[in-house]
Write an enzyme that holds these catalytic residues in place. Structure first.
Site, short mmCIF file in Angstrom:
data_model
loop_
_atom_site.label_atom_id
_atom_site.label_comp_id
_atom_site.label_asym_id
_atom_site.label_seq_id
_atom_site.Cartn_x
_atom_site.Cartn_y
_atom_site.Cartn_z
CB SER A 27 -9.19 0.68 -1.05
OG SER A 27 -8.47 0.86 -2.23
CG ASP A 62 -2.29 0.61 0.94
OD1 ASP A 62 -2.30 1.80 0.59
OD2 ASP A 62 -3.33 -0.06 1.09
CG HIS A 101 -5.26 3.84 0.20
ND1 HIS A 101 -4.78 2.56 0.04
CD2 HIS A 101 -6.47 3.84 -0.41
CE1 HIS A 101 -5.65 1.83 -0.65
NE2 HIS A 101 -6.69 2.60 -0.93
#
Ligand SMILES: *[C@@H]1O[C@H](CO)[C@@H](O)[C@H](O)[C@H]1NC(C)=O
Ligand SMILES: *[C@@H]1O[C@H](CO)[C@@H](O)[C@H](O)[C@H]1NC(C)=O
Ligand SMILES: *[C@@H]1O[C@H](CO)[C@@H](O)[C@H](O)[C@H]1NC(C)=O
Ligand SMILES: *[C@@H]1O[C@H](CO)[C@@H](O)[C@H](O)[C@H]1NC(C)=O
Ligand SMILES: *[C@@H]1O[C@H](CO)[C@@H](O)[C@H](O)[C@H]1NC(C)=O
Ligand SMILES: *[C@@H]1O[C@H](CO)[C@@H](O)[C@H](O)[C@H]1NC(C)=O
Ligand SMILES: *[C@@H]1O[C@H](CO)[C@@H](O)[C@H](O)[C@H]1NC(C)=O
Length: 747
Positions: free
Chosen positions: A528, A139, A203
């Site tokens: 996600s 990520d 994220h």
């Protein structure tokens, strides 16, 4: 920063990275040369890569300077800067499976665990095993100082852990919760950025904490979604592999992430990243997850945010668990009040309180700068189309658009109302007070603006509402898929709408540098967010059944999932088997296991040839597809769902061959219940399976026959359920009859 969700939902397809050559020489581009299994111990991979390159390029010096990276820990291959004729030469070499250009992929959040019926109390059942589970996450890095990664009470990393922790800018190191962190910038994706595993996006911190964050009480996003935030397996450990930088995630770095994670000893890999792919061996996520599977590691992947259109699903390799996004029983709403007393409720994450105060209201079309029409659509408030003088100090109504809050803020506007029918399920965090209403309510607001002198509005702070759930998120990518056409993808769905989880304090909560809000929690949406929910559920099953194969764990999650109701009715196209139910998955009764041989047989029937498969498997003996037991049936794989894609046809016919393994009580009798697709006959033979010991296998076949009377696309769902009165083992069946564009598959 739900802004990201939008960014990620566009399938950015960027050309291979260019490297400038001299003016008369064509530019070299970055490629990945994939060579299958790790070479034998006697072969030095770096030397082998060098000699291959010298053969292809014809100049040892250029060959040395063109190599970018050698992969050799978990599989064999390298990345290099090449000219087109060199690519051809490499493709002709019998040691090479595939050569593909380095592309950029895009990133595709805790109440959700209670909603899934997985209370914290359950977690104590097998704490010791869970403590040893390591989830590898590819990520944007991690903000290890977030309260969700507090390692208080955690012992040292499990003995099997071989990974390390990189240091760098804004990153003070790992702890007993975040036990590993590495970053990859092999083709200089991050030109001007400071290198480090730190999460400058948010994220990666979000996905990591969804999977394994510790419980944090009284967590919220500025008071919104208040409660206890936690991951699915709070006692598990996290290893971060940072493969994404500002502009996206390079294939070269993604592959390096897999190469390292597998060798470091992670138990599961979670990848919330995607992009278009052609066949499995031109796709770094399919390649990496294949070698992970060989090492006993299940990879979970996000399905992508290209919905609600069909044929949008990504990450479809048969050895990954592909995860769509669904809603939880909470929605975030913010109301608009107009000067005339009318009120509409929109979806939004608006942390600003302006009380009851009314502000002047205008619309994009009224605030247009008529000399700038070439820049876009002023009604939609496109960037560059509005006049700052007409926006300053006002709330602006924008038609059928989202994400223009930054534009309005830049022009001095103080609020934004957008209308959309598409995003009515997804709340976005805005940099100024904002909300998104339905098109119908938008029309009323527009009418009010154009029929009133001095129109006014106020936007209220977001409140949480209970909602009926689950349903599939509008943006969640849909099948069918174009690569293995008879495998249903996505496999499953998990919460991915309005998820509160940890965030990085390095960026602002919207990513906008002028936004002063920095928080260790944020609310995001996307597949996600769904992916790490499924990774945690898989980790939970693995902690109870450490000897199960990746396919057995996936089967347990799929056959116990709760069938979904999606808004477009064709639930199987968007959520496969349905929404994960981790507690049920712990005791599935039967599993559809898939061993290496079965995957290989599937690849043989999909057209991958002996040479390629031989390299994949490694070893000295030449591989020969035709020596495998002949493949049968529609899909030649023991998949826990059943799917047929047919071109417009009047005859529907197919047989699925399946084998189930008893993982429940030793003696049991299972009966099949069939819900056939409309107008189709489905026979299960035999329809009773008797087991008298654990691990016993039983085979059956499913005969599908019918006549299609329609010329338009047909999506025909059904199911097959095995039950022994204790367990319910459900496989969805989906027959898709239609015209598909012959995609970029192999055949
Ligand atoms: C939660 O936080 C609020 C303020 O943010 C505070 O008033 C309240 O006492 C806290 N509750 C707990 C249980 O810590
Ligand atoms: C601007 O966008 C709106 C909403 O999508 C659309 O209805 C309108 O036709 C567009 N106007 C122009 C000039 O394209
Ligand atoms: C409209 O845009 C032009 C530039 O394209 C700018 O010069 C002008 O000042 C703008 N007018 C208003 C009223 O904002
Ligand atoms: C929402 O659901 C929760 C838990 O199910 C319940 O306690 C609460 O009263 C509900 N709130 C409303 C406004 O219905
Ligand atoms: C990151 O580093 C910069 C520069 O040293 C510093 O100003 C900033 O506060 C750091 N951010 C965080 C969240 O630690
Ligand atoms: C196998 O496929 C590769 C890639 O499509 C091709 O280059 C190669 O010639 C094929 N080998 C055989 C034996 O067909
Ligand atoms: C593969 O096996 C089949 C059957 O055993 C045999 O006929 C064929 O010649 C073999 N092919 C190769 C390339 O060895």
């Amino acid at each position: 920063m739900s802004w990201n969700v939008f960014l990620f939902s566009f399938s950015l397809f960027l050309a291979a990275t260019m490297v400038r050559g001299s003016p008369d020489e064509p530019a070299r581009k970055s490629y990945i040369v994939y060579m299958g299994d790790v070479p034998e111990a006697s072969i030095n991979a770096a030397d082998e890569h060098q000699s291959l390159l010298v053969n292809a390029i014809g100049d040892a010096h250029v060959a040395r300077s063109s190599i970018i990276h050698s992969y050799r820990k978990s599989f064999n291959g390298f990345a290099a800067r090449l000219l087109p004729h060199e690519v051809h030469r490499l493709m002709e070499d019998e040691r090479v499976i595939s050569v593909f250009p380095n592309k950029r992929r895009q990133l595709h959040t805790t109440k959700s665990w209670d909603f899934l019926g997985m209370p914290l109390s359950l977690q104590n059942k097998n704490l010791k095993m869970q403590n040893d589970i390591i989830i590898g996450i590819l990520d944007t890095g991690i903000y290890a100082r977030a309260p969700s990664f507090n390692d208080h009470g955690y012992g040292p990393a499990p003995a099997k852990w071989k990974g390390t922790c990189a240091k760098g800018f804004n990153f003070s190191g790992c702890n007993n919760k975040v036990i590993g962190a590495k970053y990859f910038n092999l083709d200089d994706m991050a030109h001007d950025m400071e290198l480090s595993p730190a999460d400058d996006d948010g994220h990666g911190t979000h996905t990591s904490s969804i999977a394994a964050g510790v419980p944090v009480h009284n967590a919220s996003f500025y008071g919104i979604a208040e409660g206890t935030a936690r991951g699915g397996v709070p006692s598990a450990r996290i290893a971060m592999y940072k493969v994404c930088w500002g502009a996206g995630c390079n294939d070269i770095d993604l592959l390096a992430g897999f190469d390292e994670a597998i060798a470091d000893g992670v138990d599961l890999i979670s990848v919330s990243i995607g992009g278009p792919s052609k066949n499995y061996f031109n796709d770094p996520i399919a390649i990496g997850s294949f070698h992970a599977m060989r090492a006993g590691i299940l990879t979970t992947c996000s399905a992508g945010n290209g919905g609600p259109d069909t044929f949008t699903v990504q990450n479809v390799a048969p050895w990954v668990l592909t995860v769509g996004a669904s809603s939880i029983d909470r929605q975030f709403k913010a109301a608009v009040r107009l000067g005339n007393g009318d009120r509409s409720v929109g979806v939004a994450i608006n942390s600003f309180s302006s009380g009851k105060r009314m502000f002047p209201l205008t619309s994009g079309i009224l605030a247009a700068n008529s000399s700038n029409a070439q820049y876009g659509n002023a009604s939609a408030c496109d960037y560059g189309t509005l006049s700052a003088a007409k926006v300053k100090g006002k709330v602006v109504y924008c038609l059928d658009n989202v994400g223009q809050d930054r534009t309005i803020k830049e022009l001095g506007g103080i609020g934004i109302i957008t209308s959309s029918d598409f995003t009515t399920d997804m709340a976005m965090t805005t940099v100024i007070p904002g909300t998104t209403v339905s098109s119908t309510d938008g029309m009323k607001i527009d009418q009010y603006i154009s029929s009133t002198n001095g129109p006014q509005a106020s936007i209220s702070r977001t409140r949480s509402f209970n909602a009926t759930a689950p349903s599939v998120a509008s943006f969640s990518a849909r099948g069918p898929q174009l690569i293995s056409r008879n495998i249903l993808k996505p496999d499953i769905s998990a919460p991915g709408l309005g998820i509160l989880a940890a965030y990085s304090k390095i960026p602002s909560v919207t990513g906008d540098p002028t936004d002063p809000r920095h928080s260790t929690f944020n609310i995001l949406s996307g597949t996600s967010m769904a992916c790490p929910h499924a990774a945690a559920a898989a980790a939970y099953v693995k902690s109870l059944h450490p000897d199960w194969s990746p396919a057995a764990i996936r089967s347990a999650l799929m056959t116990t999932a709760t069938p979904m109701k999606s808004r477009d009715k064709f639930e199987e196209l968007s959520s496969g088997s349905g929404q994960i139910n981790p507690t049920k998955a712990a005791d599935p009764g039967l599993v559809y296991d898939i061993g290496m041989k079965n995957y290989i047989r599937h690849l043989c029937t999909e057209g991958y040839n002996d040479t390629m498969i031989g390299l994949l498997m490694g070893g000295k003996t030449k591989f020969n597809c035709s020596t495998l037991t002949p493949a049968h049936g529609v899909d030649c794989i023991n998949y826990p769902s059943m799917h047929m894609q047919l071109k417009n046809t009047d005859k529907v016919y197919g047989v699925f061959f399946r084998t189930v393994t008893n993982v429940g009580s030793s003696k049991s009798v299972y009966e099949a219940t069939v819900t056939p697709p409309e107008g189709i006959s489905v026979k299960v033979i035999p329809s009773t399976l008797t087991f008298d010991q654990p691990r016993q296998k039983r085979s059956f076949k499913v005969l599908v026959e019918g006549v299609n009377k329609h010329s338009r696309t047909q999506i025909l769902p059904g199911s097959i359920v095995w039950s022994d009165s204790v367990h319910v083992v459900r496989s969805p069946m989906l027959i898709y009859i239609g015209r598909y564009s012959l995609g970029p598959g192999l055949s």
